[in-house]
Design a protein around this motif. Structure first.
Motif, mmCIF file in Angstrom:
data_model
loop_
_atom_site.group_PDB
_atom_site.id
_atom_site.type_symbol
_atom_site.label_atom_id
_atom_site.label_comp_id
_atom_site.label_asym_id
_atom_site.label_seq_id
_atom_site.Cartn_x
_atom_site.Cartn_y
_atom_site.Cartn_z
ATOM 1 N N THR A 67 0.986 -1.426 -0.083
ATOM 2 C CA THR A 67 0.155 0.160 0.125
ATOM 3 C C THR A 67 1.077 1.447 -0.003
ATOM 4 O O THR A 67 0.548 2.063 -0.618
ATOM 5 N N ALA A 68 1.775 1.293 0.579
ATOM 6 C CA ALA A 68 2.816 2.584 0.765
ATOM 7 C C ALA A 68 3.383 2.906 -0.572
ATOM 8 O O ALA A 68 3.559 4.147 -0.620
ATOM 9 N N SER A 69 3.696 1.926 -1.461
ATOM 10 C CA SER A 69 4.361 2.287 -2.495
ATOM 11 C C SER A 69 3.383 2.344 -4.001
ATOM 12 O O SER A 69 3.621 2.192 -5.051
ATOM 13 N N GLY A 70 2.090 1.805 -3.682
ATOM 14 C CA GLY A 70 0.897 1.864 -4.489
ATOM 15 C C GLY A 70 0.978 0.612 -5.420
ATOM 16 O O GLY A 70 0.201 0.497 -6.448
ATOM 17 N N TRP A 71 1.595 -0.614 -4.975
ATOM 18 C CA TRP A 71 1.340 -1.945 -5.808
ATOM 19 C C TRP A 71 0.019 -2.361 -5.719
ATOM 20 O O TRP A 71 -0.322 -2.682 -6.816
ATOM 21 N N TYR A 72 -0.788 -2.229 -4.490
ATOM 22 C CA TYR A 72 -1.981 -2.537 -4.565
ATOM 23 C C TYR A 72 -2.776 -2.023 -5.588
ATOM 24 O O TYR A 72 -3.587 -2.688 -6.296
ATOM 25 N N ASP A 73 -2.867 -0.824 -5.838
ATOM 26 C CA ASP A 73 -3.495 -0.026 -6.976
ATOM 27 C C ASP A 73 -3.046 -0.425 -8.583
ATOM 28 O O ASP A 73 -3.781 -0.603 -9.318
ATOM 29 N N ARG A 74 -1.613 -0.685 -8.705
ATOM 30 C CA ARG A 74 -1.022 -0.938 -9.847
ATOM 31 C C ARG A 74 -1.705 -2.488 -10.233
ATOM 32 O O ARG A 74 -1.915 -2.762 -11.527
ATOM 33 N N PHE A 75 -1.827 -3.420 -9.258
ATOM 34 C CA PHE A 75 -1.976 -4.591 -9.398
ATOM 35 C C PHE A 75 -3.410 -5.062 -9.723
ATOM 36 O O PHE A 75 -4.013 -5.564 -10.640
ATOM 37 N N ALA A 76 -4.476 -3.891 -9.054
ATOM 38 C CA ALA A 76 -5.989 -3.825 -9.286
ATOM 39 C C ALA A 76 -6.603 -5.341 -9.277
ATOM 40 O O ALA A 76 -7.558 -5.586 -9.713
ATOM 41 N N LEU A 77 -6.265 -5.943 -8.292
ATOM 42 C CA LEU A 77 -6.773 -7.392 -7.963
ATOM 43 C C LEU A 77 -8.279 -7.072 -7.127
ATOM 44 O O LEU A 77 -8.316 -6.238 -6.541
ATOM 45 N N PRO A 78 -8.914 -7.982 -7.363
ATOM 46 C CA PRO A 78 -10.395 -7.758 -7.107
ATOM 47 C C PRO A 78 -10.766 -8.417 -5.407
ATOM 48 O O PRO A 78 -11.488 -9.015 -4.788
ATOM 49 N N TYR A 106 7.280 -5.708 -7.790
ATOM 50 C CA TYR A 106 6.892 -5.712 -6.385
ATOM 51 C C TYR A 106 7.629 -6.433 -5.386
ATOM 52 O O TYR A 106 8.353 -6.283 -4.447
ATOM 53 N N LEU A 107 8.175 -7.903 -5.933
ATOM 54 C CA LEU A 107 8.952 -8.581 -5.076
ATOM 55 C C LEU A 107 10.156 -7.938 -4.759
ATOM 56 O O LEU A 107 10.837 -8.004 -3.824
ATOM 57 N N ASP A 108 10.848 -7.060 -6.039
ATOM 58 C CA ASP A 108 12.132 -6.708 -5.784
ATOM 59 C C ASP A 108 12.010 -5.480 -4.580
ATOM 60 O O ASP A 108 12.958 -5.492 -3.875
ATOM 61 N N GLU A 109 11.076 -4.736 -4.878
ATOM 62 C CA GLU A 109 10.853 -3.701 -3.857
ATOM 63 C C GLU A 109 10.798 -4.148 -2.442
ATOM 64 O O GLU A 109 11.321 -3.748 -1.453
#
Length: 168
Positions: A67-78, A106-109
């Motif tokens: 969430t802090a780096s915006g991965w949740y938004d980029r993945f856009a999973l349901p 994501y895994l790299d970060e």
């Protein structure tokens, strides 16, 4: 080698395994299941990052990279932002759809944040009890070994599924 260096080395081994497992695969290939109800390469790669992220963030007392780096938004999973894959149904596994670039990015970060956290640990801090809900209580060192063990198992599973896919 210090205990922190040993842990860092262990965690740094995960991303290259996942990268080889997802490299040059299409969305359809990342969603391949070797048998009904089994995990996909995409789910295994995503869950590897999520499991590490959630647990290291809890140990460090910080917000997850998800969430802090915006991965949740980029993945856009349901799923909600708290989902990490534990206990997901077979149907939910198929809903984890992502590109190889998203999965490895994501895994790299997550791994870099984990490396930074581990670098700051003293040997003595590995004996700190972090979870008293178990008998015996779980120490920071035991939790870290458990996390990296889970990550390496899932990375190996993703590699195995990739091998099956290449022979199918």
């Amino acid at each position: 080698m210090t205990p922190a260096e040993l842990l860092i080395d262990s965690f740094l081994r995960v991303p290259p395994i996942i990268a080889r497992a997802v490299d040059d695969l299409s969305a359809q290939q990342l969603a391949f299941r070797p048998a009904p109800g089994t995990n996909t390469i995409a789910w295994l790669a995503w869950h590897t990052g999520r499991g590490q992220d959630v647990q290291i963030a809890a140990l460090e007392g910080r917000e997850e990279v998800w969430t802090a780096s915006g991965w949740y938004d980029r993945f856009a999973l349901p799923f909600g932002p708290g989902e990490m894959g534990f206990g997901m149904s077979a149907g939910d596994v198929t809903r984890v759809v992502a590109t190889a670039e998203l999965l490895t990015g994501y895994l790299d970060e997550v791994t870099e944040r984990s490396r930074a956290y581990l670098a700051g640990l003293s040997s003595d801090s590995l004996d700190d009890v972090v979870d008293e809900n178990w008998d015996p209580p779980v120490t920071r060192g035991a939790r870290l070994v458990s996390i990296v063990n889970d990550c390496l198992q899932h990375a190996g599973q993703a590699s195995y599924v990739r091998g099956i896919l290449e022979r199918a």
